[in-house]
Design a protein around this motif. Structure first.
Motif, PDB file in Angstrom:
ATOM      1  N   ARG A 114      12.212   7.167   3.854  1.00  0.00           N
ATOM      2  CA  ARG A 114      10.947   7.898   3.994  1.00  0.00           C
ATOM      3  C   ARG A 114      11.110   9.384   3.670  1.00  0.00           C
ATOM      4  NH1 ARG A 114       8.900   6.046   8.952  1.00  0.00           N
ATOM      5  NH2 ARG A 114       7.963   4.373   7.772  1.00  0.00           N
ATOM      6  N   ASN A 115      12.180  10.007   4.138  1.00  0.00           N
ATOM      7  CA  ASN A 115      12.381  11.437   3.861  1.00  0.00           C
ATOM      8  C   ASN A 115      12.610  11.710   2.381  1.00  0.00           C
ATOM      9  OD1 ASN A 115      12.020  12.155   6.525  1.00  0.00           O
ATOM     10  ND2 ASN A 115      14.200  12.043   7.013  1.00  0.00           N
ATOM     11  N   VAL A 116      13.233  10.771   1.680  1.00  0.00           N
ATOM     12  CA  VAL A 116      13.433  10.921   0.233  1.00  0.00           C
ATOM     13  C   VAL A 116      12.075  10.901  -0.465  1.00  0.00           C
ATOM     14  CG1 VAL A 116      14.384   9.823  -1.840  1.00  0.00           C
ATOM     15  CG2 VAL A 116      15.722   9.877   0.270  1.00  0.00           C
ATOM     16  N   ILE A 117      11.234   9.954  -0.096  1.00  0.00           N
ATOM     17  CA  ILE A 117       9.921   9.828  -0.731  1.00  0.00           C
ATOM     18  C   ILE A 117       9.024  11.010  -0.400  1.00  0.00           C
ATOM     19  CG2 ILE A 117       7.792   8.452  -0.684  1.00  0.00           C
ATOM     20  CD1 ILE A 117       9.531   5.968  -0.640  1.00  0.00           C
ATOM     21  N   TYR A 175      14.876  -0.262   5.859  1.00  0.00           N
ATOM     22  CA  TYR A 175      14.907   0.453   4.578  1.00  0.00           C
ATOM     23  C   TYR A 175      13.836   1.541   4.473  1.00  0.00           C
ATOM     24  CZ  TYR A 175      14.858   1.486  -0.370  1.00  0.00           C
ATOM     25  OH  TYR A 175      14.886   2.142  -1.575  1.00  0.00           O
ATOM     26  N   VAL A 176      12.609   1.219   4.807  1.00  0.00           N
ATOM     27  CA  VAL A 176      11.535   2.212   4.663  1.00  0.00           C
ATOM     28  C   VAL A 176      11.803   3.449   5.528  1.00  0.00           C
ATOM     29  CG1 VAL A 176       9.074   2.650   5.048  1.00  0.00           C
ATOM     30  CG2 VAL A 176       9.796   0.605   3.808  1.00  0.00           C
ATOM     31  N   LEU A 183      11.910   8.249  -7.860  1.00  0.00           N
ATOM     32  CA  LEU A 183      11.571   7.205  -8.822  1.00  0.00           C
ATOM     33  C   LEU A 183      12.527   6.021  -8.704  1.00  0.00           C
ATOM     34  CD1 LEU A 183      10.693   9.432 -11.921  1.00  0.00           C
ATOM     35  CD2 LEU A 183       9.098   8.230 -10.404  1.00  0.00           C
ATOM     36  N   ALA A 184      13.791   6.287  -8.392  1.00  0.00           N
ATOM     37  CA  ALA A 184      14.758   5.207  -8.186  1.00  0.00           C
ATOM     38  C   ALA A 184      14.399   4.395  -6.933  1.00  0.00           C
ATOM     39  CB  ALA A 184      16.165   5.772  -8.064  1.00  0.00           C
ATOM     40  N   VAL A 185      13.970   5.071  -5.874  1.00  0.00           N
ATOM     41  CA  VAL A 185      13.542   4.370  -4.657  1.00  0.00           C
ATOM     42  C   VAL A 185      12.330   3.494  -4.975  1.00  0.00           C
ATOM     43  CG1 VAL A 185      12.552   4.684  -2.350  1.00  0.00           C
ATOM     44  CG2 VAL A 185      14.508   6.057  -3.057  1.00  0.00           C
ATOM     45  N   TYR A 186      11.388   4.021  -5.756  1.00  0.00           N
ATOM     46  CA  TYR A 186      10.217   3.219  -6.140  1.00  0.00           C
ATOM     47  C   TYR A 186      10.624   2.023  -6.994  1.00  0.00           C
ATOM     48  CZ  TYR A 186       7.609   7.418  -4.764  1.00  0.00           C
ATOM     49  OH  TYR A 186       7.105   8.490  -4.077  1.00  0.00           O
ATOM     50  N   VAL A 210       0.841  -1.199   0.000  1.00  0.00           N
ATOM     51  CA  VAL A 210       0.000   0.000   0.000  1.00  0.00           C
ATOM     52  C   VAL A 210       0.877   1.250   0.000  1.00  0.00           C
ATOM     53  CG1 VAL A 210      -1.658   1.335   1.376  1.00  0.00           C
ATOM     54  CG2 VAL A 210      -1.989  -1.126   1.056  1.00  0.00           C
ATOM     55  N   TYR A 211       1.906   1.247   0.831  1.00  0.00           N
ATOM     56  CA  TYR A 211       2.863   2.368   0.910  1.00  0.00           C
ATOM     57  C   TYR A 211       3.500   2.614  -0.459  1.00  0.00           C
ATOM     58  CZ  TYR A 211       7.161   4.772   2.448  1.00  0.00           C
ATOM     59  OH  TYR A 211       8.208   5.640   2.606  1.00  0.00           O
ATOM     60  N   PHE A 212       3.962   1.548  -1.092  1.00  0.00           N
ATOM     61  CA  PHE A 212       4.577   1.662  -2.416  1.00  0.00           C
ATOM     62  C   PHE A 212       3.580   2.208  -3.436  1.00  0.00           C
ATOM     63  CE2 PHE A 212       4.936  -0.489  -6.558  1.00  0.00           C
ATOM     64  CZ  PHE A 212       6.065   0.144  -7.033  1.00  0.00           C
ATOM     65  N   ARG A 213       2.417   1.617  -3.463  1.00  0.00           N
ATOM     66  CA  ARG A 213       1.438   1.991  -4.485  1.00  0.00           C
ATOM     67  C   ARG A 213       0.971   3.439  -4.336  1.00  0.00           C
ATOM     68  NH1 ARG A 213      -3.767  -1.386  -6.573  1.00  0.00           N
ATOM     69  NH2 ARG A 213      -4.113  -0.047  -8.361  1.00  0.00           N
ATOM     70  N   GLN A 214       0.627   3.831  -3.115  1.00  0.00           N
ATOM     71  CA  GLN A 214       0.131   5.191  -2.908  1.00  0.00           C
ATOM     72  C   GLN A 214       1.189   6.243  -3.243  1.00  0.00           C
ATOM     73  OE1 GLN A 214      -1.216   5.132   1.161  1.00  0.00           O
ATOM     74  NE2 GLN A 214      -3.285   4.536   0.581  1.00  0.00           N
ATOM     75  N   ASN A 215       2.396   6.029  -2.752  1.00  0.00           N
ATOM     76  CA  ASN A 215       3.448   7.018  -2.997  1.00  0.00           C
ATOM     77  C   ASN A 215       3.893   7.033  -4.452  1.00  0.00           C
ATOM     78  OD1 ASN A 215       4.092   8.345  -0.382  1.00  0.00           O
ATOM     79  ND2 ASN A 215       4.301   6.223   0.242  1.00  0.00           N
ATOM     80  N   SER A 216       4.003   5.860  -5.069  1.00  0.00           N
ATOM     81  CA  SER A 216       4.461   5.825  -6.460  1.00  0.00           C
ATOM     82  C   SER A 216       3.414   6.408  -7.408  1.00  0.00           C
ATOM     83  CB  SER A 216       4.839   4.403  -6.872  1.00  0.00           C
ATOM     84  OG  SER A 216       3.724   3.552  -6.864  1.00  0.00           O
ATOM     85  N   GLU A 217       2.142   6.209  -7.113  1.00  0.00           N
ATOM     86  CA  GLU A 217       1.106   6.815  -7.948  1.00  0.00           C
ATOM     87  C   GLU A 217       1.121   8.329  -7.830  1.00  0.00           C
ATOM     88  OE1 GLU A 217      -2.576   4.945  -6.824  1.00  0.00           O
ATOM     89  OE2 GLU A 217      -2.164   3.160  -8.027  1.00  0.00           O
TER      90      GLU A 217
END
Length: 168
Positions: free
Chosen positions: A117-120, A112-113, A132-135, A39-46
């Motif tokens: 987190r601050n980068v995202i 890792y997360v 985008l590289a983190v994603y 969920v974290y990946f999907r929400q932030n990457s979208e």
């Protein structure tokens, strides 16, 4: 949940003492954490319009966008793949399950997360490629975990994989 619990718990040299409380805590924690990571990946990457076809792991490596945290995580992932493959080939499913458990909880979720987190959450335009590289790395890692977890928890891993990486 039950299948993962039995695989996680079933050491061939120890008696299997079924514990409903243990099943509801540890294996639930693994699957719940994995779900929340998706969920974290999907929400932030979208939010950042991450395109998994364009922003691949190879793209991030080619543009030299990987920080030591990503290199560390990818190294840990490669070790996990080797360990899980070896465990499954020897029918020692509990070792593979515990290795996945260790990776998801300790390396991915608790290390890792928080480190990225601050980068995202830095939504500046000049930081977009780094996000985008983190994603790309996080997406790659989650997809590999879904694949490795599939023999132990097929329905949950299939759902998570399709929800994040299935057909567009």
């Amino acid at each position: 949940l039950v299948r993962l619990y039995f695989m996680w718990k079933s050491s061939p040299i120890e008696a299997l003492n079924f514990s409903l409380d243990e099943m509801k805590t540890r294996t639930y924690q693994i699957l719940s954490t994995l779900h929340n990571l998706h969920v974290y990946f999907r929400q932030n990457s979208e939010f950042d319009k991450f395109d998994r076809d364009r922003h691949t792991l190879q793209w991030a490596i080619g543009k030299k966008l990987l920080a030591p945290t990503e290199v560390w995580l990818l190294s840990k992932l490669q070790g996990l793949i080797t360990e899980v493959t070896s465990s499954f080939e020897r029918c020692r499913f509990h070792e593979g399950a515990k290795a996945i458990d260790e990776f998801v909880i300790n390396h991915l979720s608790q290390t890792y997360v928080p480190l990225t987190r601050n980068v995202i959450w830095d939504d500046s335009a000049e930081n977009l490629d780094r996000r985008l590289a983190v994603y790309a790395v996080l997406g790659h890692v989650l997809a590999q975990i879904d694949i490795m977890l599939h023999p132990l928890s097929p329905f949950v891993s299939e759902y998570l994989y399709q929800a994040c990486f299935g057909a567009k």
